[in-house]
Design a protein around this motif. Structure first.
Motif, PDB file in Angstrom:
ATOM      1  N   VAL A 282       0.812  -1.216   0.000  1.00 10.72           N
ATOM      2  CA  VAL A 282       0.000   0.000   0.000  1.00 10.72           C
ATOM      3  C   VAL A 282       0.846   1.268   0.000  1.00 10.72           C
ATOM      4  CG1 VAL A 282      -1.676   1.345   1.338  1.00 10.72           C
ATOM      5  CG2 VAL A 282      -1.968  -1.124   1.087  1.00 10.72           C
ATOM      6  N   VAL A 283       1.902   1.286   0.823  1.00  8.78           N
ATOM      7  CA  VAL A 283       2.693   2.498   0.995  1.00  8.78           C
ATOM      8  C   VAL A 283       3.721   2.626  -0.130  1.00  8.78           C
ATOM      9  CG1 VAL A 283       4.231   3.760   2.548  1.00  8.78           C
ATOM     10  CG2 VAL A 283       2.379   2.361   3.486  1.00  8.78           C
ATOM     11  N   PRO A 284       3.721   3.730  -0.855  1.00  5.26           N
ATOM     12  CA  PRO A 284       4.717   3.913  -1.935  1.00  5.26           C
ATOM     13  C   PRO A 284       6.132   4.007  -1.371  1.00  5.26           C
ATOM     14  CG  PRO A 284       2.885   5.475  -2.137  1.00  5.26           C
ATOM     15  CD  PRO A 284       2.764   4.844  -0.786  1.00  5.26           C
ATOM     16  N   ALA A 285       7.087   3.589  -2.171  1.00  4.82           N
ATOM     17  CA  ALA A 285       8.487   3.623  -1.743  1.00  4.82           C
ATOM     18  C   ALA A 285       8.974   5.050  -1.506  1.00  4.82           C
ATOM     19  CB  ALA A 285       9.362   2.941  -2.783  1.00  4.82           C
ATOM     20  N   THR A 286       8.319   6.021  -2.157  1.00  6.40           N
ATOM     21  CA  THR A 286       8.707   7.414  -1.949  1.00  6.40           C
ATOM     22  C   THR A 286       8.283   7.930  -0.571  1.00  6.40           C
ATOM     23  OG1 THR A 286       6.644   8.091  -3.042  1.00  6.40           O
ATOM     24  CG2 THR A 286       8.643   7.971  -4.401  1.00  6.40           C
ATOM     25  N   VAL A 287       7.305   7.255   0.031  1.00  4.76           N
ATOM     26  CA  VAL A 287       6.821   7.658   1.350  1.00  4.76           C
ATOM     27  C   VAL A 287       7.562   6.918   2.457  1.00  4.76           C
ATOM     28  CG1 VAL A 287       4.799   7.733   2.887  1.00  4.76           C
ATOM     29  CG2 VAL A 287       4.542   8.209   0.431  1.00  4.76           C
ATOM     30  N   ILE A 293       9.484   0.435   6.800  1.00  5.35           N
ATOM     31  CA  ILE A 293       8.270  -0.341   7.094  1.00  5.35           C
ATOM     32  C   ILE A 293       8.575  -1.391   8.156  1.00  5.35           C
ATOM     33  CG2 ILE A 293       6.659  -2.030   6.125  1.00  5.35           C
ATOM     34  CD1 ILE A 293       6.760  -0.448   3.506  1.00  5.35           C
ATOM     35  N   GLU A 294       9.752  -2.007   8.046  1.00  2.00           N
ATOM     36  CA  GLU A 294      10.177  -2.986   9.061  1.00  2.00           C
ATOM     37  C   GLU A 294      10.243  -2.332  10.431  1.00  2.00           C
ATOM     38  OE1 GLU A 294      11.573  -6.956   9.905  1.00  2.00           O
ATOM     39  OE2 GLU A 294      10.919  -6.122   8.000  1.00  2.00           O
TER      40      GLU A 294
END
Length: 328
Positions: A282-287, A293-294
């Motif tokens: 869900v979360v873009p890599a730019t965010v 995330i880990e």
């Protein structure tokens, strides 16, 4: 979003060797805290000693049964050395001493002076001590698929490790169930509630505490063996965070219950896998990057522990009357 893949990953985490190892460690902690009221914050130390005892003795040529006995003996010795000078302490003081003792074990394990024995900070490679365990497997080499799960039969992260790990969890649950309903277990509960009253009845409170500390530590050492079978023995992987994860699992499932640690471990690792997998999709890599995330997943774990202690300290299966934290 591929929910089939996500749910398969979460379901696989419920039966993973790591989940079984943490459940086993939480069962040992349950003997310490849930039954006896001992605030042990050094369960990771018992796990690390069990892992080292098993791995080093296997590398030295010991058969599997002897290596397991060495792991148990390491836990017994550590429990005695830790308990003799400290079990007269109560509450916060015991917690401080136990977490310091576990840190001593970790620091000694990663010391460069013991590189030939423990591998120092690099640890011991998994393929150097898994041979005897894998040789005991009744399964042929290859992989097996059961429903959505496909794992190797005998390699790391295999069906064989899962079966042995969860059998040990089942046996530990049976042991705790028998202890809770035995005279010995009732004395431990009495110590948890009011050790002065138990002492006035002529019971040797110090001896009972020592027995509980050693027994829970032995279960923790076996958990350490299960934990390192799919991976390497790395001392920094069994530090303070591991102890707090075990406490979260115990409090989540419910202290002083038989199946609370098992349920807590499954929910803990299943929820963590769900959070990480969903956020990666869900979360873009730019965010937020993958490593962020880990880290966010572990932040959720910390917040969960705080909310548990505040709003439901007895856990999912626990009874608030069974929970006693002696902070005198």
């Amino acid at each position: 979003m591929d929910w089939a893949r996500i749910l398969t990953n979460v379901a696989g985490e419920l039966i993973a060797p790591t989940t079984a190892a943490y459940a086993l460690a939480a069962i040992g902690l349950n003997v310490h805290f849930g039954l006896t009221g001992l605030l042990n914050f050094g369960q990771a130390g018992f796990m690390l000693l069990g892992a080292y005892g098993f791995a080093i003795s296997t590398i030295a040529g010991f058969p599997l049964w002897a290596a397991v006995l060495v792991a148990i003996a390491c836990a017994v010795l550590f429990g005695l050395l830790l308990g003799i000078p400290t079990l007269k302490l109560r509450g916060d003081y015991l917690a401080i001493v136990t977490i310091a003792a576990a840190e001593i074990v970790r620091i000694v394990g990663r010391s460069t002076a013991l590189t030939d024995l423990t591998g120092a900070s690099s640890g011991l490679r998994g393929d150097s001590y898994k041979v005897t365990f894998q040789a005991l497997s009744p399964f042929p080499d290859g992989t097996t698929t059961l429903g959505p799960f496909t794992y190797a039969n005998n390699a790391s992260n295999s069906w064989w490790i899962r079966i042995v790990g969860w059998l040990l969890v089942l046996l530990a649950c049976l042991l705790v169930w028998r202890l809770i309903n035995s005279p010995w277990g009732r004395v431990l509960k009495g110590i948890r509630e009011d050790e002065d009253a138990v002492r006035s009845l002529g019971k040797n409170v110090y001896a009972y505490k020592m027995q509980a500390l050693v027994l829970g530590g032995v279960i923790g050492a076996l958990a350490g063996v299960v934990y390192v079978l799919p991976r390497a023995v790395q001392p920094d992987a069994m530090g303070r965070p591991m102890t707090f994860f075990i406490w979260t699992i115990l409090l989540l499932g419910g202290a002083a219950t038989v199946f609370g640690p098992v349920l807590g471990s499954m929910i803990f690792w299943g929820a963590l896998m769900l959070i990480k997998t969903v956020m990666r999709d869900v979360v873009p890599a730019t965010v937020m990057r993958t490593e962020q995330i880990e880290q966010f997943g572990w932040i959720v774990v910390g917040v969960t522990l705080m909310l548990l202690v505040i709003f439901r300290p007895q856990g999912i299966l626990g009874d608030r009357k069974e929970l006693a934290i002696d902070a005198r």
